[in-house]
Design a protein around this motif. Structure first.
Motif, PDB file in Angstrom:
ATOM      1  N   PRO A  62       3.253   3.567  -1.389  1.00  0.00           N
ATOM      2  CA  PRO A  62       1.855   3.155  -1.526  1.00  0.00           C
ATOM      3  C   PRO A  62       1.128   2.997  -0.195  1.00  0.00           C
ATOM      4  O   PRO A  62      -0.096   3.125  -0.134  1.00  0.00           O
ATOM      5  CB  PRO A  62       1.914   1.823  -2.260  1.00  0.00           C
ATOM      6  CG  PRO A  62       3.327   1.587  -2.618  1.00  0.00           C
ATOM      7  CD  PRO A  62       4.170   2.605  -1.937  1.00  0.00           C
TER       8      PRO A  62
ATOM      9  N   HIS B  44       0.430   6.693   0.663  1.00  0.00           N
ATOM     10  CA  HIS B  44      -0.346   7.354  -0.390  1.00  0.00           C
ATOM     11  C   HIS B  44      -0.978   6.294  -1.294  1.00  0.00           C
ATOM     12  O   HIS B  44      -0.480   6.023  -2.389  1.00  0.00           O
ATOM     13  CB  HIS B  44       0.551   8.285  -1.217  1.00  0.00           C
ATOM     14  CG  HIS B  44       1.236   9.330  -0.407  1.00  0.00           C
ATOM     15  ND1 HIS B  44       0.603  10.486  -0.012  1.00  0.00           N
ATOM     16  CD2 HIS B  44       2.491   9.387   0.106  1.00  0.00           C
ATOM     17  CE1 HIS B  44       1.443  11.220   0.699  1.00  0.00           C
ATOM     18  NE2 HIS B  44       2.591  10.565   0.795  1.00  0.00           N
ATOM     19  N   PRO B  45      -2.081   5.702  -0.873  1.00  0.00           N
ATOM     20  CA  PRO B  45      -2.681   4.608  -1.649  1.00  0.00           C
ATOM     21  C   PRO B  45      -3.165   5.036  -3.033  1.00  0.00           C
ATOM     22  O   PRO B  45      -3.419   4.184  -3.880  1.00  0.00           O
ATOM     23  CB  PRO B  45      -3.843   4.127  -0.777  1.00  0.00           C
ATOM     24  CG  PRO B  45      -4.055   5.179   0.243  1.00  0.00           C
ATOM     25  CD  PRO B  45      -2.794   5.960   0.360  1.00  0.00           C
TER      26      PRO B  45
ATOM     27  N   ILE C 279      -1.378   6.380  -5.270  1.00  0.00           N
ATOM     28  CA  ILE C 279      -0.276   6.211  -6.218  1.00  0.00           C
ATOM     29  C   ILE C 279      -0.534   4.960  -7.054  1.00  0.00           C
ATOM     30  O   ILE C 279      -0.744   3.878  -6.521  1.00  0.00           O
ATOM     31  CB  ILE C 279       1.079   6.117  -5.494  1.00  0.00           C
ATOM     32  CG1 ILE C 279       1.419   7.461  -4.857  1.00  0.00           C
ATOM     33  CG2 ILE C 279       2.183   5.678  -6.448  1.00  0.00           C
ATOM     34  CD1 ILE C 279       2.683   7.447  -4.035  1.00  0.00           C
TER      35      ILE C 279
ATOM     36  N   THR D 167       6.291  -3.321  -4.438  1.00  0.00           N
ATOM     37  CA  THR D 167       5.078  -2.501  -4.463  1.00  0.00           C
ATOM     38  C   THR D 167       3.957  -3.065  -5.328  1.00  0.00           C
ATOM     39  O   THR D 167       2.812  -2.646  -5.198  1.00  0.00           O
ATOM     40  CB  THR D 167       5.395  -1.090  -5.000  1.00  0.00           C
ATOM     41  OG1 THR D 167       5.864  -1.205  -6.348  1.00  0.00           O
ATOM     42  CG2 THR D 167       6.413  -0.391  -4.122  1.00  0.00           C
TER      43      THR D 167
ATOM     44  N   LEU E 250       3.549  -2.310  -8.252  1.00  0.00           N
ATOM     45  CA  LEU E 250       3.169  -1.174  -9.090  1.00  0.00           C
ATOM     46  C   LEU E 250       4.095  -1.115 -10.299  1.00  0.00           C
ATOM     47  O   LEU E 250       5.234  -1.562 -10.224  1.00  0.00           O
ATOM     48  CB  LEU E 250       3.307   0.144  -8.317  1.00  0.00           C
ATOM     49  CG  LEU E 250       2.361   0.390  -7.170  1.00  0.00           C
ATOM     50  CD1 LEU E 250       2.765   1.656  -6.433  1.00  0.00           C
ATOM     51  CD2 LEU E 250       0.930   0.500  -7.675  1.00  0.00           C
TER      52      LEU E 250
END
Length: 62
Positions: free
Chosen positions: A16, A19-20, A22, A43, A45
């Motif tokens: 993340p 690659h924000p 994601i 994360t 996420l």
């Protein structure tokens, strides 16, 4: 934490940041369920493991 957990979580934690865009993580690795919880914590996420994919697939056709 086992060495494999440390290595996988370290890689996932970088995703993340680099690659924000994601929004979630999906893995088909059979050993991934043991690192899923740590990856979620690192994360913030959603992390989908192979068992989640099986469950969602079965729920969609049942």
């Amino acid at each position: 934490m086992a060495a494999i957990e440390v290595a996988v979580v370290a890689c996932i934690a970088r995703l993340p940041v680099s690659h924000p865009e994601i929004a979630s993580i999906r893995s088909d690795l059979a050993a991934f369920p043991m690192v899923g919880p740590a990856s979620r914590r690192m994360t913030n996420l959603p992390v989908y493991e192979i068992t989640d994919l099986y469950r969602m697939t079965l729920a969609s056709v049942a």
